[in-house]
Design a protein around this motif. Structure first.
Motif, PDB file in Angstrom:
ATOM      1  N   LYS A 287       1.968   6.084  -7.392  1.00  0.00           N
ATOM      2  CA  LYS A 287       0.816   6.743  -8.005  1.00  0.00           C
ATOM      3  C   LYS A 287       0.941   8.256  -7.919  1.00  0.00           C
ATOM      4  O   LYS A 287       0.576   8.979  -8.852  1.00  0.00           O
ATOM      5  CB  LYS A 287      -0.474   6.261  -7.346  1.00  0.00           C
ATOM      6  CG  LYS A 287      -0.892   4.863  -7.766  1.00  0.00           C
ATOM      7  CD  LYS A 287      -2.187   4.441  -7.092  1.00  0.00           C
ATOM      8  CE  LYS A 287      -2.617   3.052  -7.541  1.00  0.00           C
ATOM      9  NZ  LYS A 287      -3.858   2.612  -6.851  1.00  0.00           N
TER      10      LYS A 287
ATOM     11  N   HIS B  44       0.836  -1.206   0.000  1.00  0.00           N
ATOM     12  CA  HIS B  44       0.000   0.000   0.000  1.00  0.00           C
ATOM     13  C   HIS B  44       0.871   1.256   0.000  1.00  0.00           C
ATOM     14  O   HIS B  44       0.611   2.208  -0.752  1.00  0.00           O
ATOM     15  CB  HIS B  44      -0.925  -0.005   1.213  1.00  0.00           C
ATOM     16  CG  HIS B  44      -1.775   1.227   1.320  1.00  0.00           C
ATOM     17  ND1 HIS B  44      -2.813   1.496   0.451  1.00  0.00           N
ATOM     18  CD2 HIS B  44      -1.724   2.271   2.199  1.00  0.00           C
ATOM     19  CE1 HIS B  44      -3.377   2.650   0.778  1.00  0.00           C
ATOM     20  NE2 HIS B  44      -2.733   3.133   1.838  1.00  0.00           N
ATOM     21  N   GLN B  45       1.903   1.270   0.826  1.00  0.00           N
ATOM     22  CA  GLN B  45       2.785   2.435   0.886  1.00  0.00           C
ATOM     23  C   GLN B  45       3.511   2.658  -0.442  1.00  0.00           C
ATOM     24  O   GLN B  45       3.603   3.790  -0.929  1.00  0.00           O
ATOM     25  CB  GLN B  45       3.810   2.250   2.008  1.00  0.00           C
ATOM     26  CG  GLN B  45       3.228   2.342   3.409  1.00  0.00           C
ATOM     27  CD  GLN B  45       4.238   1.953   4.470  1.00  0.00           C
ATOM     28  OE1 GLN B  45       5.087   1.070   4.267  1.00  0.00           O
ATOM     29  NE2 GLN B  45       4.157   2.588   5.638  1.00  0.00           N
TER      30      GLN B  45
ATOM     31  N   ASN C   3       2.604   1.630  -3.461  1.00  0.00           N
ATOM     32  CA  ASN C   3       1.652   2.064  -4.480  1.00  0.00           C
ATOM     33  C   ASN C   3       1.253   3.525  -4.299  1.00  0.00           C
ATOM     34  O   ASN C   3       1.043   4.245  -5.277  1.00  0.00           O
ATOM     35  CB  ASN C   3       0.401   1.187  -4.464  1.00  0.00           C
ATOM     36  CG  ASN C   3       0.571  -0.081  -5.282  1.00  0.00           C
ATOM     37  OD1 ASN C   3       1.195  -0.069  -6.339  1.00  0.00           O
ATOM     38  ND2 ASN C   3       0.030  -1.176  -4.788  1.00  0.00           N
ATOM     39  N   GLN C   4       1.164   3.955  -3.066  1.00  0.00           N
ATOM     40  CA  GLN C   4       0.823   5.356  -2.804  1.00  0.00           C
ATOM     41  C   GLN C   4       1.855   6.302  -3.408  1.00  0.00           C
ATOM     42  O   GLN C   4       1.508   7.291  -4.060  1.00  0.00           O
ATOM     43  CB  GLN C   4       0.717   5.601  -1.292  1.00  0.00           C
ATOM     44  CG  GLN C   4      -0.654   5.307  -0.698  1.00  0.00           C
ATOM     45  CD  GLN C   4      -0.760   5.820   0.719  1.00  0.00           C
ATOM     46  OE1 GLN C   4       0.191   5.714   1.522  1.00  0.00           O
ATOM     47  NE2 GLN C   4      -1.903   6.388   1.055  1.00  0.00           N
TER      48      GLN C   4
END
Length: 290
Positions: free
Chosen positions: A220, A213-214, A216-217
């Motif tokens: 993006k 998640h980190q 991908n954050q």
């Protein structure tokens, strides 16, 4: 393949960068055959005719065009020496990391190590004049090097590189921040070091001690793409370079790049590029000889 090495003591003392004008350098040479360097380059053309092939892209040289190349990227140059005007900046990574006391600085510049966008930029005459003024001052300091010259070169070069980063980021709609999210720069560095061995998002999460998640954050926010997209584009680029510039078989390339078998490489390449590795190599060879 020919490899060019940086000459540290060209001027009789160690300097890990160089900057000169094309028109003032009688030894300026644009290698037409595929080659690599062990240093960074920025070509700044006020005028010129020809093309540069970089990372599988054929890019036209024209007025107020810039090209950015990273160490060991394969390129070839077909440029008319008699019509060229502008600047050629070269430096080794140690120069920037030591110069700015920031080992990730070069990864903060969007135009280096960018797997998603061309390492090419066209600027306006007004923007070129600013870069020309800065580079003229740096050239003058190198030619008349004194004890305090590095103290003058440092802010001029930092300003020029950061300004070009803003211009590049604006054209390709990217974040121009060079001091915001250090994790993205660590990711770019890890990608360059490990792409031939590690292809999965989880590999880079472990290397960077980050969650999916980190990661991908930050990708993006920085690239507008997921971390998986960025990794796959960079891996595709590595396969393309192998197909273009080596005689290795598909099986040998699959082995070198840690694919489980040649069929997996073929499926991966075809899905992302729209053609098979063999078709890509054949098309490139036909275009090249034409």
């Amino acid at each position: 393949m020919r490899e060019f090495h940086f000459i540290k003591e060209k001027y009789g003392f160690e300097l890990l960068m160089d900057l000169h004008k094309f028109e003032d350098n009688s030894n300026v040479f644009f290698e037409p055959d595929p080659h690599i360097t062990n240093f960074f380059e920025i070509f700044v053309f006020e005028q010129g005719n020809g093309s540069i092939e970089l990372n599988g892209h054929y890019l036209d040289v024209g007025s107020y065009t810039l090209f950015f190349t990273s160490p060991y990227q394969k390129k070839s140059c077909r440029i008319d020496r008699n019509s060229v005007r502008g600047f050629h900046l070269v430096f080794q990574n140690d120069f920037l990391t030591n110069f700015f006391e920031d080992k990730l600085f070069v990864y903060r510049l969007q135009y280096f190590y960018n797997a998603l966008y061309p390492q090419y930029l066209q600027i306006s005459p007004r923007e070129y004049q600013l870069i020309q003024t800065l580079f003229d001052e740096i050239v003058a300091e190198i030619q008349n090097f004194q004890k305090d010259s590095l103290h003058l070169i440092r802010p001029l070069l930092y300003f020029a590189l950061s300004k070009l980063n803003r211009l590049y980021s604006k054209v390709y709609k990217l974040s121009h921040e060079t001091h915001s999210e250090s994790n993205i720069y660590r990711f770019k560095e890890a990608l360059e070091i490990h792409i031939r061995r590690h292809h999965a998002v989880g590999d880079y999460c472990r290397l960077l001690n980050m969650t999916r998640h980190q990661l991908n954050q930050v990708t993006k926010a920085y690239f507008g793409r997921t971390s998986k997209d960025v990794i796959q584009f960079r891996l595709l680029q590595e396969v393309q370079m192998e197909l273009r510039y080596t005689n290795h078989t598909i099986s040998e390339i699959a082995h070198d790049l840690q694919f489980s078998d040649p069929n997996n490489l073929t499926r991966f390449f075809t899905r992302l590029s729209g053609q098979s590795p063999r078709a890509y190599r054949l098309n490139y060879q036909n275009d090249r000889y034409l």
